[in-house]
Every structure is written in structure tokens, then in C-alpha cells.
Design a protein around this motif. Structure first.
Motif, mmCIF file in Angstrom:
data_model
loop_
_atom_site.group_PDB
_atom_site.id
_atom_site.type_symbol
_atom_site.label_atom_id
_atom_site.label_comp_id
_atom_site.label_asym_id
_atom_site.label_seq_id
_atom_site.Cartn_x
_atom_site.Cartn_y
_atom_site.Cartn_z
ATOM 1 N N ALA A 193 0.864 -1.186 0.000
ATOM 2 C CA ALA A 193 0.000 0.000 0.000
ATOM 3 C C ALA A 193 0.898 1.233 0.000
ATOM 4 O O ALA A 193 1.989 1.230 0.590
ATOM 5 C CB ALA A 193 -0.905 0.012 1.227
ATOM 6 N N VAL A 194 0.448 2.279 -0.677
ATOM 7 C CA VAL A 194 1.232 3.511 -0.787
ATOM 8 C C VAL A 194 0.455 4.664 -0.170
ATOM 9 O O VAL A 194 -0.710 4.900 -0.516
ATOM 10 C CB VAL A 194 1.552 3.841 -2.263
ATOM 11 N N ILE A 195 1.098 5.357 0.757
ATOM 12 C CA ILE A 195 0.538 6.611 1.279
ATOM 13 C C ILE A 195 1.359 7.731 0.651
ATOM 14 O O ILE A 195 2.529 7.926 0.979
ATOM 15 C CB ILE A 195 0.567 6.661 2.804
ATOM 16 N N ALA A 196 0.719 8.416 -0.295
ATOM 17 C CA ALA A 196 1.402 9.398 -1.133
ATOM 18 C C ALA A 196 1.053 10.819 -0.698
ATOM 19 O O ALA A 196 0.142 11.047 0.103
ATOM 20 C CB ALA A 196 1.013 9.187 -2.600
ATOM 21 N N LEU A 226 -5.137 0.714 -3.229
ATOM 22 C CA LEU A 226 -4.214 0.778 -2.095
ATOM 23 C C LEU A 226 -3.203 1.919 -2.244
ATOM 24 O O LEU A 226 -2.138 1.909 -1.626
ATOM 25 C CB LEU A 226 -3.484 -0.562 -1.928
ATOM 26 N N VAL A 227 -3.553 2.889 -3.066
ATOM 27 C CA VAL A 227 -2.763 4.125 -3.173
ATOM 28 C C VAL A 227 -3.619 5.256 -2.625
ATOM 29 O O VAL A 227 -4.672 5.577 -3.176
ATOM 30 C CB VAL A 227 -2.354 4.427 -4.623
ATOM 31 N N GLN A 228 -3.186 5.832 -1.508
ATOM 32 C CA GLN A 228 -3.960 6.878 -0.839
ATOM 33 C C GLN A 228 -3.207 8.208 -0.934
ATOM 34 O O GLN A 228 -2.087 8.345 -0.443
ATOM 35 C CB GLN A 228 -4.174 6.508 0.628
ATOM 36 N N TYR A 229 -3.817 9.200 -1.588
ATOM 37 C CA TYR A 229 -3.214 10.530 -1.685
ATOM 38 C C TYR A 229 -3.682 11.385 -0.508
ATOM 39 O O TYR A 229 -4.854 11.344 -0.114
ATOM 40 C CB TYR A 229 -3.605 11.215 -2.995
ATOM 41 N N THR A 230 -2.769 12.188 0.014
ATOM 42 C CA THR A 230 -3.110 13.014 1.171
ATOM 43 C C THR A 230 -2.120 14.164 1.265
ATOM 44 O O THR A 230 -1.302 14.373 0.360
ATOM 45 C CB THR A 230 -3.094 12.159 2.453
ATOM 46 N N THR A 231 -2.191 14.933 2.331
ATOM 47 C CA THR A 231 -1.156 15.926 2.598
ATOM 48 C C THR A 231 -0.039 15.240 3.379
ATOM 49 O O THR A 231 -0.129 14.061 3.703
ATOM 50 C CB THR A 231 -1.730 17.134 3.348
ATOM 51 N N TRP A 232 0.992 15.984 3.723
ATOM 52 C CA TRP A 232 2.251 15.356 4.110
ATOM 53 C C TRP A 232 2.468 15.219 5.617
ATOM 54 O O TRP A 232 3.572 14.907 6.053
ATOM 55 C CB TRP A 232 3.416 16.156 3.531
ATOM 56 N N THR A 253 2.861 -4.174 3.582
ATOM 57 C CA THR A 253 3.831 -3.085 3.486
ATOM 58 C C THR A 253 3.115 -1.755 3.293
ATOM 59 O O THR A 253 2.202 -1.647 2.467
ATOM 60 C CB THR A 253 4.796 -3.300 2.301
ATOM 61 N N PHE A 254 3.553 -0.746 4.055
ATOM 62 C CA PHE A 254 3.142 0.633 3.801
ATOM 63 C C PHE A 254 4.363 1.404 3.311
ATOM 64 O O PHE A 254 5.332 1.592 4.055
ATOM 65 C CB PHE A 254 2.592 1.292 5.069
ATOM 66 N N CYS A 255 4.310 1.822 2.054
ATOM 67 C CA CYS A 255 5.384 2.620 1.490
ATOM 68 C C CYS A 255 4.932 4.086 1.550
ATOM 69 O O CYS A 255 4.047 4.501 0.793
ATOM 70 C CB CYS A 255 5.667 2.196 0.053
ATOM 71 N N CYS A 256 5.500 4.845 2.447
ATOM 72 C CA CYS A 256 5.074 6.227 2.694
ATOM 73 C C CYS A 256 6.020 7.192 1.994
ATOM 74 O O CYS A 256 7.243 7.013 2.026
ATOM 75 C CB CYS A 256 5.055 6.509 4.186
ATOM 76 N N GLN A 257 5.461 8.229 1.399
ATOM 77 C CA GLN A 257 6.275 9.122 0.577
ATOM 78 C C GLN A 257 6.995 10.215 1.361
ATOM 79 O O GLN A 257 7.712 11.021 0.782
ATOM 80 C CB GLN A 257 5.428 9.721 -0.533
ATOM 81 N N ASN A 258 6.793 10.264 2.661
ATOM 82 C CA ASN A 258 7.712 11.024 3.510
ATOM 83 C C ASN A 258 7.693 10.420 4.913
ATOM 84 O O ASN A 258 6.876 9.548 5.230
ATOM 85 C CB ASN A 258 7.427 12.539 3.494
ATOM 86 N N ASP A 259 8.625 10.861 5.747
ATOM 87 C CA ASP A 259 8.785 10.242 7.061
ATOM 88 C C ASP A 259 7.658 10.594 8.021
ATOM 89 O O ASP A 259 7.329 9.808 8.914
ATOM 90 C CB ASP A 259 10.128 10.676 7.668
ATOM 91 N N LEU A 260 7.063 11.775 7.861
ATOM 92 C CA LEU A 260 5.959 12.158 8.735
ATOM 93 C C LEU A 260 4.763 11.223 8.516
ATOM 94 O O LEU A 260 4.115 10.795 9.480
ATOM 95 C CB LEU A 260 5.554 13.609 8.474
ATOM 96 N N LEU A 261 4.471 10.906 7.260
ATOM 97 C CA LEU A 261 3.394 9.957 6.964
ATOM 98 C C LEU A 261 3.698 8.593 7.585
ATOM 99 O O LEU A 261 2.806 7.939 8.141
ATOM 100 C CB LEU A 261 3.212 9.830 5.456
ATOM 101 N N ALA A 262 4.956 8.173 7.490
ATOM 102 C CA ALA A 262 5.357 6.893 8.087
ATOM 103 C C ALA A 262 5.163 6.921 9.595
ATOM 104 O O ALA A 262 4.721 5.929 10.208
ATOM 105 C CB ALA A 262 6.809 6.578 7.743
ATOM 106 N N GLY A 263 5.451 8.068 10.220
ATOM 107 C CA GLY A 263 5.239 8.200 11.661
ATOM 108 C C GLY A 263 3.773 8.007 12.012
ATOM 109 O O GLY A 263 3.436 7.408 13.047
ATOM 110 N N GLY A 264 2.880 8.490 11.158
ATOM 111 C CA GLY A 264 1.444 8.286 11.378
ATOM 112 C C GLY A 264 1.057 6.825 11.302
ATOM 113 O O GLY A 264 0.188 6.353 12.061
ATOM 114 N N VAL A 265 1.683 6.077 10.395
ATOM 115 C CA VAL A 265 1.414 4.637 10.287
ATOM 116 C C VAL A 265 1.906 3.922 11.551
ATOM 117 O O VAL A 265 1.220 3.030 12.085
ATOM 118 C CB VAL A 265 2.082 4.049 9.023
ATOM 119 N N TYR A 266 3.085 4.296 12.038
ATOM 120 C CA TYR A 266 3.582 3.733 13.303
ATOM 121 C C TYR A 266 2.554 3.943 14.415
ATOM 122 O O TYR A 266 2.269 3.037 15.207
ATOM 123 C CB TYR A 266 4.897 4.409 13.690
ATOM 124 N N ASP A 267 2.014 5.170 14.469
ATOM 125 C CA ASP A 267 1.030 5.485 15.520
ATOM 126 C C ASP A 267 -0.201 4.589 15.405
ATOM 127 O O ASP A 267 -0.702 4.064 16.408
ATOM 128 C CB ASP A 267 0.606 6.956 15.411
#
Length: 339
Positions: A193-196, A226-232, A253-267
Motif C-alpha cells: 500500500a502507498v501513502i502518497a 491501495l494508493v492513498q493521496y493526502t497531505t504530508w 507493506t506501507f510505502c510512505c512518501q515522507n517520514d511524517l506519513l510513516a510516523g502516522g502509520v507507526y502510531d
């Protein structure tokens, strides 16, 4: 602190004699030189280097114009550019447009208002008799605010001019994302899945394209649902993860397009009892400082800010010194940081 005229009066000599002494000219007697240097030590007089440069045809000064000094990556770019310029015996002046502090200005869409801010800042720089400009954008996009009437050389960092008439240095998002895709393949993950970022964003498109290509080459096709567009922001990563998990589709797998988005997935994973790195693989992009403190530490792509700064400095100095410069896109690839 006294000025040059006051120093000359104290020494009983002309301003020209003070200037000749400071510049090492031989038409001043040793006794006069000694008297002048003693007065300089006593008074703490400092020559006005800017005024001296303004009287010279070659100021060896470059203006660094930044869209906003608080933007991620901008301080690192400024520091790297200054280090390069100093190594070549150039000075720099910094002008901050503070775009993030203009909430009433929609500078992304109001091109006329944006250009007026750029024109004003460039005019301020030119008034300082600078020999070149490095323009540092907050993210990669097409700029229409510069034309060939600019009287000094220009390099654009982190964006590109619409007509491609100036050298510009950007991130090679596509190749950087390919390296991240190869890491996912190596880990044996197949349900990605991609969080873009924003769908119309240059970085979003390049990073998604590079990831999709390398996964496709390895027999993995990303489901469009499984491609979700959002803000960063981090909260957006959380919300996007919630939405993607609610589809009921298998995701490893969550492939996040920046580290802040990845931090949200961790949460989200923490709140729902999933173990990152075991139940779910999460990757980021940027290599922000906090990524090494997540548990487990985040695998991400380090943006090439230092190399971008080096090339920006080199390209402006080469233009000022009349060395050949190819007017093109200088795209710098990021580096995978595996943790």
C-alpha cells in the motif's frame, strides 16, 4: 566604533592615506604606517568590507534567496551552499521570502502575487551589487518568475524554470524510489500500500512511478485502491492508514512518501496492536532526524541536500567566472538508509 574619516582625523592624515596603508601600498612612510596601525589597535577600527566591495566591479558575493527558511531541508541547503562558496572565497547574503508566514497569500495559485514577492526580493539582492543568485525553493515545481532580463547568473535549487533557460538542481525522485522498491522486493513483501502526497505534486508522481516500475519488474502490481493521496503530515499518515486498512485487502507493506506519513502509520499500528517490522513493513522518505528514534528505527531514503547544495554553489561560481555551464536539469539521487 569609529569610521574611516574619524580614524583619519585622529591620525592627522587623509582618508586616502588610511586606505593606502590598509591596502599595503608603498607610498606611505613607515612612521605614518606605524602611527595608523597603533590607532587602529587602540580604537578597534574595522574596515567596512561591504562598502569596499561596492566600489569594486567584482564583489565576489552571491545572494541566496530562499522561499522560506523554516521549510524542511532549506537550512541544510543554505549551510551547504555557504560552505561551498566560502571554499571558493565568495561571500553570501541571505534573503528569506517567508512564504509560509503569508497565510493570506495563496502563493501556490496566485502567480501574480508570488512573482511580485520574487521581483521585490531580487531587486533587494541586486541593490547589494551581488554577482549571482541561488534561488532555493521549498519543493520541486515549475517556476515562471524568472526571465532572461536578469543581469546576473542564476541557479535554481529544488525547482525548475518553465522555459529551462537556467541551470537547476532537483531531487531524482524516481531513481530514489526504485532503490526503495528493490528493498521491499528483497524483504519478500508483495502486498504493498502507498501513502502518497498530493496527487498533483512533482515528488508524489516521481516517487510513485519509480516504485511501481521496480515492483512491476519483479511481478508485483500495486492495487490502485491501495494508493492513498493526502497531505504530508503525521496525522494524515494515520488517517490514510486507517482508510487503507478498512478496505479489508491484504497489506504487508506501507510505502510512505515522507517520514511524517510513516510516523502516522507507526502510531496507527501501535494503537491497533500491530508490530512494525514484523506484522507490517513501513518505509519512509526524507531521513528526518526523528526516524532513527522510532521503534523500530525507520528505513527511509535520505534526500541529497548536501550534493544539491554543492552543485548549486559550483554552478553559480562557474557562471560568474565564465566557465562553461550546461543549462540543464541536474537531478541528484537520494540514498537508501536501511534500518
Amino acid at each position: 566604533m569609529i569610521n574611516l574619516k574619524e580614524l583619519a582625523d585622529l591620525c592627522g592624515v587623509s582618508i586616502a592615506t588610511i586606505s593606502n596603508t590598509l591596502n599595503g601600498k608603498s607610498n606611505v612612510s613607515e612612521a605614518t604606517k606605524k602611527r595608523i596601525m597603533e590607532k587602529i589597535r587602540e580604537t578597534g577600527y574595522q574596515p567596512n568590507s561591504m562598502a569596499r566591495k561596492l566600489r569594486s566591479a567584482n564583489t565576489r558575493t552571491v545572494a541566496i534567496i530562499v522561499e522560506d527558511i523554516t521549510a524542511f531541508g532549506t537550512p541544510e541547503l543554505i549551510n551547504g551552499i555557504m560552505i561551498y562558496l566560502e571554499s571558493k572565497k565568495y561571500d553570501s547574503v541571505l534573503l528569506n521570502m517567508r512564504l509560509y508566514n503569508h497565510p493570506e497569500l495563496d502563493w501556490h495559485r496566485d502567480k501574480i502575487a508570488f512573482k511580485s514577492i520574487v521581483d521585490k526580493t531580487v531587486s533587494e539582492a541586486l541593490a547589494m551589487r551581488i554577482e549571482g543568485i541561488i534561488y532555493v525553493a521549498v519543493h520541486t515545481r515549475e517556476l515562471e518568475c524568472f526571465d532572461n532580463t536578469l543581469p546576473v547568473p542564476l541557479v535554481i535549487a529544488y525547482s525548475y524554470p518553465k522555459d529551462k533557460k537556467f541551470p537547476h538542481v532537483i531531487i531524482e525522485d524516481e531513481k530514489s524510489a526504485r532503490e526503495l522498491g528493490e528493498y521491499i522486493v528483497k524483504k519478500g513483501r508483495k502486498n504493498v500500500a502507498v501513502i502518497a502526497g498530493r496527487e498533483d505534486n512533482y515528488h508524489t508522481a516521481g516517487r510513485l512511478r519509480g516504485l511501481e516500475e521496480v515492483l512491476f519488474e519483479n511481478g508485483i502490481i500495486i492495487d490502485k485502491e491501495l494508493v492513498q493521496y493526502t497531505t504530508w503530515m503525521r496525522k494524515d499518515g494515520y488517517a490514510a492508514c486507517e482508510k487503507l486498512m478498512s478496505t479489508g485487502k491484504k497489506i504487508d507493506t506501507f510505502c510512505c512518501q515522507n517520514d511524517l506519513l510513516a510516523g502516522g502509520v507507526y502510531d496507527w499500528c501501535y494503537d491497533h496492536g500491530l508490530e512494525v517490522g514484523k506484522d507490517i513493513l513501513v518505509t519512509g522518505f526524507d531521513n528526518r532526524e526523528f526516524t532513527n528514534y522510532l521503534r523500530p528505527p525507520l528505513t527511509t531514503v535520505e534526500l541529497p541536500h548536501y550534493d544539491m547544495a554543492w552543485w548549486s554553489g559550483k554552478l553559480i561560481v562557474d557562471q560568474i567566472e565564465k566557465n562553461p555551464v550546461e543549462i540543464k536539469t541536474y537531478a541528484i539521487q537520494g540514498k537508501l538508509i536501511e534500518r
